[in-house]
Design a protein around this motif. Sequence first.
Motif, PDB file in Angstrom:
ATOM      1  N   GLN A 186       1.131  12.333 -10.317  1.00  0.00           N
ATOM      2  CA  GLN A 186       1.160  11.288  -9.286  1.00  0.00           C
ATOM      3  C   GLN A 186       2.596  10.873  -8.934  1.00  0.00           C
ATOM      4  O   GLN A 186       2.784   9.950  -8.146  1.00  0.00           O
ATOM      5  CB  GLN A 186       0.351  10.082  -9.755  1.00  0.00           C
ATOM      6  N   GLN A 187       3.565  11.571  -9.510  1.00  0.00           N
ATOM      7  CA  GLN A 187       4.987  11.257  -9.256  1.00  0.00           C
ATOM      8  C   GLN A 187       5.229   9.744  -9.429  1.00  0.00           C
ATOM      9  O   GLN A 187       5.768   9.072  -8.558  1.00  0.00           O
ATOM     10  CB  GLN A 187       5.389  11.752  -7.850  1.00  0.00           C
ATOM     11  N   LYS A 237      -3.377  -0.686  -9.054  1.00  0.00           N
ATOM     12  CA  LYS A 237      -4.717  -0.671  -8.443  1.00  0.00           C
ATOM     13  C   LYS A 237      -4.591  -0.405  -6.942  1.00  0.00           C
ATOM     14  O   LYS A 237      -5.375   0.328  -6.370  1.00  0.00           O
ATOM     15  CB  LYS A 237      -5.447  -1.987  -8.713  1.00  0.00           C
ATOM     16  N   ARG A 238      -3.556  -1.007  -6.320  1.00  0.00           N
ATOM     17  CA  ARG A 238      -3.373  -0.805  -4.881  1.00  0.00           C
ATOM     18  C   ARG A 238      -3.014   0.645  -4.550  1.00  0.00           C
ATOM     19  O   ARG A 238      -3.515   1.219  -3.605  1.00  0.00           O
ATOM     20  CB  ARG A 238      -2.194  -1.655  -4.384  1.00  0.00           C
ATOM     21  N   LEU A 239      -2.124   1.242  -5.325  1.00  0.00           N
ATOM     22  CA  LEU A 239      -1.586   2.551  -4.931  1.00  0.00           C
ATOM     23  C   LEU A 239      -2.226   3.729  -5.657  1.00  0.00           C
ATOM     24  O   LEU A 239      -2.283   4.831  -5.114  1.00  0.00           O
ATOM     25  CB  LEU A 239      -0.061   2.581  -5.124  1.00  0.00           C
ATOM     26  N   LEU A 240      -2.671   3.495  -6.902  1.00  0.00           N
ATOM     27  CA  LEU A 240      -3.259   4.604  -7.664  1.00  0.00           C
ATOM     28  C   LEU A 240      -4.773   4.472  -7.772  1.00  0.00           C
ATOM     29  O   LEU A 240      -5.448   5.373  -8.258  1.00  0.00           O
ATOM     30  CB  LEU A 240      -2.669   4.657  -9.086  1.00  0.00           C
ATOM     31  N   ALA A 292       9.716   8.106  -0.806  1.00  0.00           N
ATOM     32  CA  ALA A 292      10.391   8.428  -2.069  1.00  0.00           C
ATOM     33  C   ALA A 292       9.591   9.487  -2.808  1.00  0.00           C
ATOM     34  O   ALA A 292       8.364   9.516  -2.701  1.00  0.00           O
ATOM     35  CB  ALA A 292      10.515   7.175  -2.934  1.00  0.00           C
ATOM     36  N   ARG A 293      10.299  10.323  -3.565  1.00  0.00           N
ATOM     37  CA  ARG A 293       9.557  11.340  -4.330  1.00  0.00           C
ATOM     38  C   ARG A 293       8.847  10.722  -5.523  1.00  0.00           C
ATOM     39  O   ARG A 293       7.723  11.073  -5.839  1.00  0.00           O
ATOM     40  CB  ARG A 293      10.525  12.437  -4.781  1.00  0.00           C
ATOM     41  N   GLY A 338       0.848  -1.183   0.000  1.00  0.00           N
ATOM     42  CA  GLY A 338       0.000   0.000   0.000  1.00  0.00           C
ATOM     43  C   GLY A 338       0.882   1.230   0.000  1.00  0.00           C
ATOM     44  O   GLY A 338       2.111   1.125  -0.019  1.00  0.00           O
ATOM     45  N   GLY A 339       0.249   2.372   0.015  1.00  0.00           N
ATOM     46  CA  GLY A 339       1.028   3.601   0.060  1.00  0.00           C
ATOM     47  C   GLY A 339       0.189   4.792  -0.332  1.00  0.00           C
ATOM     48  O   GLY A 339      -0.897   4.638  -0.902  1.00  0.00           O
ATOM     49  N   GLU A 340       0.689   5.963  -0.015  1.00  0.00           N
ATOM     50  CA  GLU A 340      -0.029   7.172  -0.440  1.00  0.00           C
ATOM     51  C   GLU A 340       0.960   8.282  -0.730  1.00  0.00           C
ATOM     52  O   GLU A 340       2.084   8.312  -0.203  1.00  0.00           O
ATOM     53  CB  GLU A 340      -1.047   7.606   0.621  1.00  0.00           C
ATOM     54  N   LEU A 341       0.488   9.161  -1.609  1.00  0.00           N
ATOM     55  CA  LEU A 341       1.277  10.349  -1.968  1.00  0.00           C
ATOM     56  C   LEU A 341       0.783  11.484  -1.087  1.00  0.00           C
ATOM     57  O   LEU A 341      -0.375  11.866  -1.146  1.00  0.00           O
ATOM     58  CB  LEU A 341       1.047  10.670  -3.451  1.00  0.00           C
ATOM     59  N   ARG A 342       1.703  11.995  -0.243  1.00  0.00           N
ATOM     60  CA  ARG A 342       1.325  13.050   0.707  1.00  0.00           C
ATOM     61  C   ARG A 342       2.396  14.129   0.687  1.00  0.00           C
ATOM     62  O   ARG A 342       3.581  13.822   0.796  1.00  0.00           O
ATOM     63  CB  ARG A 342       1.257  12.431   2.106  1.00  0.00           C
ATOM     64  N   ASP A 343       1.993  15.367   0.517  1.00  0.00           N
ATOM     65  CA  ASP A 343       2.921  16.508   0.545  1.00  0.00           C
ATOM     66  C   ASP A 343       4.131  16.278  -0.361  1.00  0.00           C
ATOM     67  O   ASP A 343       5.285  16.498   0.041  1.00  0.00           O
ATOM     68  CB  ASP A 343       3.408  16.777   1.982  1.00  0.00           C
ATOM     69  N   GLY A 344       3.877  15.767  -1.544  1.00  0.00           N
ATOM     70  CA  GLY A 344       4.955  15.604  -2.528  1.00  0.00           C
ATOM     71  C   GLY A 344       5.865  14.418  -2.272  1.00  0.00           C
ATOM     72  O   GLY A 344       6.961  14.325  -2.854  1.00  0.00           O
ATOM     73  N   CYS A 345       5.410  13.488  -1.426  1.00  0.00           N
ATOM     74  CA  CYS A 345       6.273  12.338  -1.101  1.00  0.00           C
ATOM     75  C   CYS A 345       5.422  11.071  -1.013  1.00  0.00           C
ATOM     76  O   CYS A 345       4.337  11.081  -0.414  1.00  0.00           O
ATOM     77  CB  CYS A 345       6.948  12.626   0.244  1.00  0.00           C
ATOM     78  N   TRP A 346       5.913   9.986  -1.633  1.00  0.00           N
ATOM     79  CA  TRP A 346       5.243   8.697  -1.509  1.00  0.00           C
ATOM     80  C   TRP A 346       5.658   8.014  -0.211  1.00  0.00           C
ATOM     81  O   TRP A 346       6.852   7.964   0.115  1.00  0.00           O
ATOM     82  CB  TRP A 346       5.610   7.775  -2.683  1.00  0.00           C
TER      83      TRP A 346
END
Length: 466
Positions: A334-335, A216-219, A200-201, A181-189
């Motif tokens: 989405q970097q 599908k999991r992350l995006l 990571a950026r 899993g993961g999320e993009l927050r404040d310009g950082c994954w």
Amino acid sequence: MMTSQSGLFDVAVVGGGVVGCAVARRFALDGARVLLLEKAPDILAGASKANSALLHTGFDAPPGSVELACMQAGYREYMDIRERLNLPVLETGAMVVAWSEQDAARLGDIEAQARTNGVNDVRMLDRSEVLTREPQLASSTYGALLVPGEHVIDPWSAPLAYLTQAVSNGATAQFNAEVRGGELRDGCWFLETARGTFMARTVVNCAGLFGDVLEKRLLGASDFTIMPRKGQFVVFDKAAAAHIRTTILPVPNERTKGVVIARTIFGNVLIGPTAEEQPDRTRANVDETTLRMLVAKAIEMIPALADIPVTAIYAGLRPATERKEYRITARPAQQWISVGGIRSTGLTAALGIARHVSQLHAEFDRQPLAPPADPRWPSVPNLAEHLQRDWQAENHGEIVCHCELVTCREIENALQGPLPAGDAGGLKRRTRAGMGRCQGFYCQARVSALAAGKLAEPLAVETQDD
Ligand SMILES: Cc1cc2nc3c(=O)[nH]c(=O)nc-3n(C[C@H](O)[C@H](O)[C@H](O)COP(=O)(O)OP(=O)(O)OC[C@H]3O[C@@H](n4cnc5c(N)ncnc54)[C@H](O)[C@@H]3O)c2cc1C
């Protein structure tokens, strides 16, 4: 949630197949802070575990495609760097052989396509020229197109060298680190793995057979769907190599390059792969009917193979998608960069894909990078049969695997260094111990003793795919 102490990486590469290893290398040489996350205990757990090991010129690739550009860039870079990394090439050339009048009628189009693709050293051979070049080939041939630049390489030492070079130049590789899993927050994954959270950026998705699952999991969605395409192989004993020098290719069709007969870098001869769609993304089983069909086909093309025993059988899975073209896309907002659908030419194209990905990345992440002033060029062990092996050198200890002439020193070295073998398959791919005529019957106990306590998974639990 566990937290990582590793800080912020410029790029996280998900997947340690040949593509992920090459991408990690490229970014490390560009000067990026690189992290590679692999869910298995070692590299090459997916599609890259089992292929035909051909270094393709791109003569038959779709003109103007990204695949062709990456294959040709990958081929060039492999040839440029191979001596510094100690990577072998068996210069076999290939012949696209016509076995019927219809095949023969198509050779002209294939020649034209090769020239369109910039492969200009191709040449038509009539039946007698084919048989002069390959006297053991069945005389029922109608002629061939010679493609001198198609060669054979070691499918496992190349990715090992790429990631070893990445790590030697500052990259970090984490194994048993499935990205769940993961999320993009404040310009950082923030990437969630079994080994903690990594930051990571940019994420580069090189998850091969699971590329769409990762997206599908992350995006939340993926614009491609992986449809695994199995290829089964039969490997003939080394005695077969006396009967053939050139790789024998069929006239290809839209879906597949077809069944090939080729020497391997390790001194055997293989026939395969088939092209069979299957839903399962992990298991690549072989079946007796198909293997018998492959053996019969090999004997039909090279009758002398009837007297040569089979040493091994295996199957690999291509990460095919709905389209033939690679699915490489940058998603700046989405970097994220998707490197999906690297179907059946990724071993050749990996270094070219890596350059392409680095360029895509530079277009949206303009942070200046400082490439290493004096990059390191670690050398990987040679396992190619036609070059000097360790057993021929001094002080190797003893020969442990007598079929493949693997030394004690080779096994010990594979268990240490920047990228030690993580499991039984990884140890085999680094040394070839247990891959010869007896398939480990005589050496497995000794290899197990040498590896005791050093692998994440004990040798005895090896899976059928290994
Ligand atoms: C039968 C066959 C014959 C072929 N012949 C040739 C040939 O002769 N020449 C050639 O150039 N190419 C050939 N290929 C193609 C080549 O093998 C593939 O293109 C290449 O291996 C694809 O590599 P990859 O890195 O994209 O994928 P993979 O090798 O599948 O790598 C993906 C990695 O990602 C990991 N992973 C997946 N999900 C996650 C996650 N969530 N978190 C962390 N890690 C994850 C997997 O464990 C795996 O190690 C052949 C392929 C097959 C199957």
